[in-house]
Design a protein around this motif. Structure first.
Motif, PDB file in Angstrom:
ATOM      1  N   UNK A 164      -2.036   5.556  -4.755  1.00  0.00           N
ATOM      2  CA  UNK A 164      -0.663   5.090  -4.950  1.00  0.00           C
ATOM      3  C   UNK A 164      -0.591   4.325  -6.257  1.00  0.00           C
ATOM      4  N   UNK A 165       0.528   4.431  -6.946  1.00  0.00           N
ATOM      5  CA  UNK A 165       0.698   3.639  -8.165  1.00  0.00           C
ATOM      6  C   UNK A 165       2.074   2.995  -8.178  1.00  0.00           C
ATOM      7  N   UNK A 166       2.208   1.974  -9.022  1.00  0.00           N
ATOM      8  CA  UNK A 166       3.446   1.198  -9.032  1.00  0.00           C
ATOM      9  C   UNK A 166       3.565   0.440 -10.350  1.00  0.00           C
ATOM     10  N   UNK A 167       4.728  -0.142 -10.562  1.00  0.00           N
ATOM     11  CA  UNK A 167       4.961  -0.916 -11.785  1.00  0.00           C
ATOM     12  C   UNK A 167       4.594  -2.384 -11.636  1.00  0.00           C
ATOM     13  N   UNK A 168       4.172  -2.805 -10.425  1.00  0.00           N
ATOM     14  CA  UNK A 168       3.736  -4.196 -10.244  1.00  0.00           C
ATOM     15  C   UNK A 168       2.719  -4.281  -9.124  1.00  0.00           C
ATOM     16  N   UNK A 169       1.875  -5.291  -9.175  1.00  0.00           N
ATOM     17  CA  UNK A 169       0.855  -5.510  -8.149  1.00  0.00           C
ATOM     18  C   UNK A 169       1.505  -5.801  -6.789  1.00  0.00           C
ATOM     19  N   UNK A 170       2.579  -6.579  -6.794  1.00  0.00           N
ATOM     20  CA  UNK A 170       3.258  -6.921  -5.534  1.00  0.00           C
ATOM     21  C   UNK A 170       3.831  -5.679  -4.870  1.00  0.00           C
ATOM     22  N   UNK A 171       4.485  -4.838  -5.668  1.00  0.00           N
ATOM     23  CA  UNK A 171       5.067  -3.614  -5.127  1.00  0.00           C
ATOM     24  C   UNK A 171       3.967  -2.681  -4.613  1.00  0.00           C
ATOM     25  N   UNK A 172       2.859  -2.622  -5.352  1.00  0.00           N
ATOM     26  CA  UNK A 172       1.740  -1.791  -4.935  1.00  0.00           C
ATOM     27  C   UNK A 172       1.188  -2.267  -3.593  1.00  0.00           C
ATOM     28  N   UNK A 173       1.041  -3.573  -3.420  1.00  0.00           N
ATOM     29  CA  UNK A 173       0.519  -4.126  -2.166  1.00  0.00           C
ATOM     30  C   UNK A 173       1.412  -3.725  -0.988  1.00  0.00           C
ATOM     31  N   UNK A 174       2.718  -3.774  -1.203  1.00  0.00           N
ATOM     32  CA  UNK A 174       3.666  -3.358  -0.154  1.00  0.00           C
ATOM     33  C   UNK A 174       3.491  -1.882   0.179  1.00  0.00           C
ATOM     34  N   UNK A 175       3.340  -1.049  -0.855  1.00  0.00           N
ATOM     35  CA  UNK A 175       3.137   0.390  -0.641  1.00  0.00           C
ATOM     36  C   UNK A 175       1.850   0.663   0.137  1.00  0.00           C
ATOM     37  N   UNK A 176       0.777  -0.076  -0.203  1.00  0.00           N
ATOM     38  CA  UNK A 176      -0.499   0.106   0.484  1.00  0.00           C
ATOM     39  C   UNK A 176      -0.384  -0.256   1.962  1.00  0.00           C
ATOM     40  N   UNK A 177       0.314  -1.332   2.251  1.00  0.00           N
ATOM     41  CA  UNK A 177       0.524  -1.743   3.650  1.00  0.00           C
ATOM     42  C   UNK A 177       1.286  -0.665   4.418  1.00  0.00           C
ATOM     43  N   UNK A 178       2.342  -0.134   3.793  1.00  0.00           N
ATOM     44  CA  UNK A 178       3.160   0.900   4.442  1.00  0.00           C
ATOM     45  C   UNK A 178       2.335   2.174   4.670  1.00  0.00           C
ATOM     46  N   UNK A 179       1.522   2.542   3.668  1.00  0.00           N
ATOM     47  CA  UNK A 179       0.697   3.750   3.778  1.00  0.00           C
ATOM     48  C   UNK A 179      -0.342   3.588   4.880  1.00  0.00           C
ATOM     49  N   UNK A 180      -0.982   2.411   4.932  1.00  0.00           N
ATOM     50  CA  UNK A 180      -1.993   2.152   5.969  1.00  0.00           C
ATOM     51  C   UNK A 180      -1.379   2.251   7.364  1.00  0.00           C
ATOM     52  N   UNK A 181      -0.196   1.686   7.522  1.00  0.00           N
ATOM     53  CA  UNK A 181       0.496   1.749   8.815  1.00  0.00           C
ATOM     54  C   UNK A 181       0.819   3.203   9.182  1.00  0.00           C
TER      55      UNK A 181
END
Length: 288
Positions: A164-181
């Motif tokens: 996953x990639x993103x324009x910010x670390x915070x947004x990336x962390x949210x994406x990772x949490x959603x993907x893991x779930x």
């Protein structure tokens, strides 16, 4: 590398790292990031081509829209040298994402792993890459590279490798949490986050070494490159593995689960070359 230091990225990422860009264009190479960013075709703006007559012609343009006349640029892309020789290219680059991380996700069986892929595709996560691989080839690759990054203690068979990639670390962390779930709800055994450059490098080095490992461990080898709809990967591979058994061949498969592009290798260490070719021909007839 120079592109990345300036904060830009050339998205196509074909598996053969020693290939030339002209060859990539001539074959319309895809690669691991195609699921999000598209194939080589999407990044060619213009080219100079020498035709079989010796005539030098210029196709495409550096502007955003060129809709007059035939799309000869797209005819040349993927023509594999049959229509002319590409001598110069103008390519599109894009701003590189500021943050990226990979998820290594083990599953109990291939069907569950691959049935997760359409769910990832239909989510708002927009993954950069979704690769699938079976445990046996992962173990061989880790022996080859000397690095162990894929969890083995759970005894899972296949893995998905998701970036996953993103324009910010915070947004990336949210994406990772959603993907893991999402993947855990879909039946994943666990989720390992490769969130440092070293961990990501090791995970993708293992993936990149697959062909090298197969060649190293196999005396007789052939390959077919197949694309199916992402919703059909699981059932198609089940069919392929059964066909391999019927033909008396060892089958090794992995590939780009995100766009349905599968690399299927036929292997043998004990057949004669003549018998191997006969069985492979039969296998190809069945699976194609």
């Amino acid at each position: 590398a120079d592109c990345l230091t300036k904060g830009m990225m050339y998205p196509p990422d074909p598996g053969e790292k020693f290939a030339c860009v002209g060859g990539n264009v001539a074959t319309n190479a895809g690669g691991m990031r195609a699921v999000k960013y598209g194939s080589t075709r999407d990044y060619v703006r213009a080219m100079t081509v020498v035709l079989p007559t010796g005539e030098i012609t210029h196709l495409g343009a550096t502007v955003s829209k060129t809709s007059s006349g035939y799309s000869l640029l797209n005819l040349m892309i993927g023509s594999e040298g049959t229509l002319g020789i590409i001598t110069e290219l103008t390519l599109k680059i894009i701003p590189a994402p500021k943050a990226s991380a990979s998820l290594i996700v083990p599953f109990e069986d291939l069907k569950t792993a691959l049935e997760t892929v359409p769910k990832l595709k239909m989510s708002s996560l927009n993954p950069q890459a979704i690769e699938f691989m079976e445990r046996e080839i992962v173990l061989a690759s880790e022996r080859h590279t000397g690095r162990s990054v894929f969890p083995q203690e759970m005894g899972g068979q296949p893995y998905l490798l998701i970036t996953l990639d993103s324009d910010s670390e915070d947004q990336l962390y949210t994406l990772l949490e959603q993907a893991a779930e999402l993947v855990l709800d879909a039946g994943a055994m666990d989720v390992l986050v490769a969130d440092s450059p070293a961990k990501m490098r090791d995970a993708w080095a293992a993936r990149s070494a697959f062909l090298e490992v197969i060649m190293e461990e196999t005396k007789l080898l052939d390959e077919c490159d197949v694309v199916v709809p992402v919703t059909k990967i699981a059932s198609y591979l089940e069919f392929v593995n059964k066909a391999g058994e019927e033909c008396g061949l060892v089958i090794r498969s992995f590939g780009h689960a995100g766009d349905g592009n599968l690399h299927i290798y036929e292997c043998s260490n004990d057949l004669t070359e003549e018998e191997f070719k006969k069985r492979v021909d039969k296998f190809f007839d069945i699976i194609y």
